[in-house]
Scaffold this active site. Structure first.
Site, PDB file in Angstrom:
ATOM      1  N   CYS A   1       0.702  -1.209   0.048  1.00 52.12           N
ATOM      2  CA  CYS A   1      -0.049   0.235   0.143  1.00 52.12           C
ATOM      3  C   CYS A   1       0.905   1.371  -0.032  1.00 52.12           C
ATOM      4  CB  CYS A   1      -0.845  -0.142   1.030  1.00 52.12           C
ATOM      5  SG  CYS A   1      -2.573   0.829   0.808  1.00 52.12           S
TER       6      CYS A   1
ATOM      7  N   HIS B   1      -3.504  -5.009   0.634  1.00 52.32           N
ATOM      8  CA  HIS B   1      -2.972  -5.549   1.753  1.00 52.32           C
ATOM      9  C   HIS B   1      -3.157  -7.097   1.945  1.00 52.32           C
ATOM     10  CE1 HIS B   1      -2.431  -1.674   4.019  1.00 52.32           C
ATOM     11  NE2 HIS B   1      -3.529  -1.306   3.527  1.00 52.32           N
TER      12      HIS B   1
ATOM     13  N   GLU C   1      -1.446  -8.941   3.417  1.00 51.62           N
ATOM     14  CA  GLU C   1      -1.527  -9.548   5.225  1.00 51.62           C
ATOM     15  C   GLU C   1      -2.656 -10.078   5.627  1.00 51.62           C
ATOM     16  OE1 GLU C   1      -1.186  -6.350   4.172  1.00 51.62           O
ATOM     17  OE2 GLU C   1      -1.327  -5.021   5.696  1.00 51.62           O
TER      18      GLU C   1
HETATM   19  N1  GLN Z   1      -1.971   6.856   2.835  1.00 52.01           N
HETATM   20  C1  GLN Z   1      -2.195   5.968   1.752  1.00 52.01           C
HETATM   21  C2  GLN Z   1      -3.259   6.260   0.977  1.00 52.01           C
HETATM   22  O1  GLN Z   1      -4.285   6.608   1.604  1.00 52.01           O
HETATM   23  C3  GLN Z   1      -1.805   4.677   2.032  1.00 52.01           C
HETATM   24  C4  GLN Z   1      -2.701   3.776   2.641  1.00 52.01           C
HETATM   25  C5  GLN Z   1      -2.219   2.463   3.427  1.00 52.01           C
HETATM   26  O2  GLN Z   1      -1.035   2.253   3.183  1.00 52.01           O
HETATM   27  N2  GLN Z   1      -3.160   1.871   3.794  1.00 52.01           N
HETATM   28  O3  GLN Z   1      -3.631   5.855  -0.224  1.00 52.01           O
END
Ligand code: GLN
Length: 555
Positions: free
Chosen positions: A386, A512, A514
């Site tokens: 992310c 994500h 994970e």
């Molecule tokens: N801050 C980034 C976004 O909102 C990444 C978010 C995250 O890593 N979950 O796109």
């Protein structure tokens, strides 16, 4: 068969691992051929944990349907096959929100709306809704500790559930503490007695006590607890500290928790089959070697902030029969004050792999960019999740494509080159937590990529929780310089995966992974990242002179 419930409460202190206990019981029941569902009630007033700081609340776990939930749901999914949704995690805030909506709509027909029966009914209905999904047993964890003001409506609701449904359909499991007092060289049962007393005062007699302790409870202690707490001796369970959380189901099986629960619930089931868990533990406790991963993030001093991430790495390492060494590196500490200053490098040397996890906000970004540059240039396996994918794109744009001003509009709204930006600007008021791309999205993979090799397929579904996206206006420039886009949504709107060909392992994903890794089903991306990192370790070892190897062994 009528719906069967197991209610898990906690006493004495928080952090006794109620979530793990609930998950382990679920795992055990599944091993006996039953289908389980799990849910958690959190007694705080936030509507969901989506807006809570990871420092306060730990990780926000995301389900397929995009619910932002408590991290205990992560344990539930890792230990069982339950398919969780937003119905499986409710807070006091959400319960009240539902009630107030009904009240404003006039649903209560002018009645006075009260904690009992309206709040308790709302809670009971939420439990029954989940139980109606048809699983054999629904395990319900009540957050907080008995004695807290906030938990009372939930405890009252489960007391009523027993009244309504009877003993053969409900079991109360209470998790308590039996501390070892060094000065007296004795295990103490008093806190447990008090906690059960507290439960009794609100009308709940626990059926099973899971006693958290650092050593086995002797039969004497067990019979003492049984006598004072009004239950059979067999129902006093040693829930000893174990080196790996994945030993919990095996420990509970040894203590006969599953048989006890089934007897209380009048359920006949086959013998437990825990062979896979035993094998897993064997690999976990007898590793052939180790693998070291540096996690460069911003919430590193509070490990619960990256709960699923840590577990997913452990799953990958266990699959390779390796012991995982994690070093948490505060990203801010890698920021260089002067252009060309590379002193941060010394902090990054010697790891087999580097990972930048998800995160929000500006703090630590420059440090992450330095870590990624190091991994890219030194050919250290890199996995960006992310935020870690977004920063990998920014790093590449700045240091390979020469776009000095490359940034995400999250960190610098006025930046000249918004390589990462908000694609779905919402019109009108921006509600906190309301503008995110959340939950499961499909992704199509390029056939000849690290990702498709890892997954063994070209269509996947993964969970999201973010606002910003890769800006395809920069695609030609970045891919021209060597970055590859190997995963997009099926309609090609969103970029989901980037990779760097020719590097031992360099992959960033917008989702994500994970959240979907399980000990018995390690996530493909974590598994291949660990494999690549271990190959890198081998290579480094081969390049070392004998004295370095000796130093490494003695480390
Ligand atoms: N801050 C980034 C976004 O909102 C990444 C978010 C995250 O890593 N979950 O796109």
């Amino acid at each position: 068969m009528s719906a069967k419930y197991i209610f898990v409460t906690g006493g004495v202190v928080s952090s006794l691992g109620k979530g793990l206990a609930a998950a382990s019981i679920g795992c055990l029941l599944e091993s006996r051929g039953l289908k389980v569902n799990l849910m958690k009630f959190d007694p705080y007033l936030n509507v969901d944990p989506g807006t809570m700081s990871p420092f306060q609340h730990g990780e926000v776990f995301v389900t397929d349907d995009g619910a932002e939930t408590d991290l205990d749901l992560g344990h539930y999914e890792r230990f069982t096959h339950a398919r969780l949704t937003r119905d499986n995690n409710l807070t006091t805030g959400r319960i009240y929100e539902q009630i107030i909506t009904k009240e404003r709509r006039g649903d209560y027909l002018g009645k006075t709306v009260q904690v009992i029966p309206h709040v308790t009914n709302e809670i009971k209905n939420a439990m029954k809704k989940v139980a109606a999904m048809g699983q054999d047993v629904t395990i319900i964890e009540i957050g907080g500790t008995v004695g807290d003001i906030e938990s009372l409506p939930f405890l009252e609701a489960i007391r009523q559930m027993r009244q309504e449904l009877g003993r053969e359909n409900t079991v109360f499991v209470h998790v308590t503490l039996v501390p070892w007092i060094a000065a007296a060289q004795e295990l103490k049962t008093k806190p447990t007695q008090h906690s059960v007393k507290e439960m009794l005062s609100i009308g709940i007699q626990p059926d099973i006590l899971l006693c958290r302790t650092d050593r086995f409870l002797s039969n004497d202690i067990k019979s003492k607890i049984a006598l004072f707490c009004n239950l059979e001796e067999k129902a006093v369970i040693t829930a000893r500290d174990v080196p790996s959380i994945y030993e919990c189901p095996l420990m509970f099986a040894q203590e006969g928790v599953d048989s006890l629960v089934l007897r209380y619930l009048h359920i006949e089931a086959k013998e437990a089959n825990l062979a896979e868990w035993r094998e897993l533990l064997e690999r976990c406790y007898h590793p052939r070697d180790e693998v070291s991963i540096a996690i460069v993030g911003k919430y590193v001093e509070y490990e619960d902030s990256y709960k699923s991430l840590k577990e997913a790495l452990i799953h990958g390492a266990m699959a390779e029969n390796l012991k995982l060494q994690i070093t948490w590196i505060e990203a801010e500490g890698l920021e260089s004050k002067f252009l060309g200053d590379r002193s941060y490098q010394s902090q990054l040397e010697g790891f087999d792999g580097i990972l930048v996890p998800g995160g929000f906000g500006k703090r630590g970004i420059e440090g992450m960019l330095n870590a990624i540059r190091f991994a890219r240039e030194m050919r250290v396996p890199y996995f960006g999740i992310c935020l870690g994918m977004q920063t990998a794109c920014i790093e590449f744009a700045r240091n390979v494509c020469g776009l000095e001003g490359a940034n995400s509009s999250e960190f610098d709204p006025a930046t000249s080159d918004r390589v990462i930006y908000k694609l779905r600007e919402l019109i009108g008021v921006e509600e906190m937590g309301g503008t995110m791309r959340l939950g499961a999205w499909q992704c199509v993979l390029k056939p000849d990529s690290i990702a498709s090799a890892a997954y063994g397929t070209t269509t996947i579904s993964e969970r999201h929780r973010h606002r910003y996206e890769f800006n395809r206006d920069y695609e030609a420039l970045l891919t021209g310089a060597g970055l590859r886009i190997t995963g997009t949504t099926p309609d090609a709107t969103y970029v989901e995966i980037v990779e760097l060909p020719g590097h031992p392992f360099f992959l960033g994903c917008q989702f994500h992974p994970e959240f979907k890794s399980k000990p018995l089903e390690p996530h493909p991306l974590f598994h291949s990242f660990i494999q690549a990192s271990y190959r890198n370790r081998d290579k480094r070892a081969a390049a070392m002179v004998p004295s370095q190897i000796a130093a490494e062994i003695n480390r």
